[in-house]
Motif scaffolding. Sequence first.
Motif, PDB file in Angstrom:
ATOM      1  N   GLU A  61       0.844  -1.202   0.000  1.00 19.36           N
ATOM      2  CA  GLU A  61       0.000   0.000   0.000  1.00 19.36           C
ATOM      3  C   GLU A  61       0.875   1.247   0.000  1.00 19.36           C
ATOM      4  O   GLU A  61       0.606   2.212  -0.697  1.00 19.36           O
ATOM      5  CB  GLU A  61      -0.926  -0.021   1.218  1.00 19.36           C
ATOM      6  N   MET A  64       2.253   1.727  -3.421  1.00 20.72           N
ATOM      7  CA  MET A  64       1.234   2.123  -4.384  1.00 20.72           C
ATOM      8  C   MET A  64       0.881   3.604  -4.282  1.00 20.72           C
ATOM      9  O   MET A  64       0.428   4.201  -5.249  1.00 20.72           O
ATOM     10  CB  MET A  64      -0.048   1.292  -4.193  1.00 20.72           C
ATOM     11  N   ASP A  65       1.107   4.206  -3.124  1.00 21.52           N
ATOM     12  CA  ASP A  65       0.720   5.603  -2.935  1.00 21.52           C
ATOM     13  C   ASP A  65       1.376   6.521  -3.964  1.00 21.52           C
ATOM     14  O   ASP A  65       0.675   7.288  -4.627  1.00 21.52           O
ATOM     15  CB  ASP A  65       1.027   6.049  -1.506  1.00 21.52           C
ATOM     16  N   ILE A  67       2.580   5.674  -6.835  1.00 26.66           N
ATOM     17  CA  ILE A  67       2.157   5.230  -8.167  1.00 26.66           C
ATOM     18  C   ILE A  67       0.790   5.807  -8.515  1.00 26.66           C
ATOM     19  O   ILE A  67       0.549   6.216  -9.648  1.00 26.66           O
ATOM     20  CB  ILE A  67       2.153   3.684  -8.245  1.00 26.66           C
ATOM     21  N   LYS A  68      -0.104   5.892  -7.522  1.00 23.29           N
ATOM     22  CA  LYS A  68      -1.443   6.447  -7.761  1.00 23.29           C
ATOM     23  C   LYS A  68      -1.374   7.885  -8.249  1.00 23.29           C
ATOM     24  O   LYS A  68      -2.208   8.320  -9.031  1.00 23.29           O
ATOM     25  CB  LYS A  68      -2.289   6.386  -6.484  1.00 23.29           C
ATOM     26  N   ASN A  69      -0.388   8.637  -7.769  1.00 20.01           N
ATOM     27  CA  ASN A  69      -0.284  10.053  -8.096  1.00 20.01           C
ATOM     28  C   ASN A  69       0.695  10.350  -9.229  1.00 20.01           C
ATOM     29  O   ASN A  69       0.949  11.502  -9.532  1.00 20.01           O
ATOM     30  CB  ASN A  69       0.129  10.826  -6.836  1.00 20.01           C
ATOM     31  N   PRO A  72       0.617   9.746 -15.703  1.00 16.97           N
ATOM     32  CA  PRO A  72       0.384   8.563 -16.538  1.00 16.97           C
ATOM     33  C   PRO A  72       1.379   8.423 -17.695  1.00 16.97           C
ATOM     34  O   PRO A  72       1.647   7.315 -18.148  1.00 16.97           O
ATOM     35  CB  PRO A  72      -1.035   8.770 -17.072  1.00 16.97           C
ATOM     36  N   ILE A  75       4.386   6.052 -16.858  1.00 19.79           N
ATOM     37  CA  ILE A  75       4.161   4.615 -16.656  1.00 19.79           C
ATOM     38  C   ILE A  75       4.804   3.766 -17.757  1.00 19.79           C
ATOM     39  O   ILE A  75       5.506   2.808 -17.444  1.00 19.79           O
ATOM     40  CB  ILE A  75       2.654   4.304 -16.513  1.00 19.79           C
ATOM     41  N   LYS A 142       2.137  13.272  -2.201  1.00 19.66           N
ATOM     42  CA  LYS A 142       0.803  13.859  -2.408  1.00 19.66           C
ATOM     43  C   LYS A 142      -0.223  13.135  -1.591  1.00 19.66           C
ATOM     44  O   LYS A 142      -0.138  12.026  -1.268  1.00 19.66           O
ATOM     45  CB  LYS A 142       0.437  13.793  -3.902  1.00 19.66           C
TER      46      LYS A 142
END
Length: 142
Positions: A61, A64-65, A67-69, A72, A75, A142
């Motif tokens: 988790e 992933m934080d 990566i979420k922000n 794009p 990637i 973020k």
Amino acid sequence: MAEVHITEEDAKVVEELIRLARQLKVGGYLSVFTEMTANGDVLLEHIAAERAMIRGAALAEAAMDPIKNMDPNQIPKIRHNLVYLVGPLLEALAKTDPKTAPKVSMFGALKYLGDPGVQKGLGFLLTLAKNLGKAMDEYEAK
């Protein structure tokens, strides 16, 4: 028996569910989800009993934080680099026994610098370190 009234909206939802079920079936995931629903309580008990799983989930988790922000557009570059880095890294790990790695003096390290493989690997690591330092200065969570 009670009569069921299906609206046009209900029909669209059912159609969407059918499409989703077909995609899950084709991808081989439908049986996994079916098993999870049939034995979900056992699965959750097993996961809850495994401290390593809980710790791993917490670390995942946290990873992933960012990566979420992420932008794009980055990637595909990251994916490409991972594909071409993880393969050689795994091969190198398979060929390297940490228990038999020699201790190297300063002069021994200088000898290693004559090896083209060491030069390439070290060049990559130094470039990565340079980019990491710059990113560390610029990064804001973020």
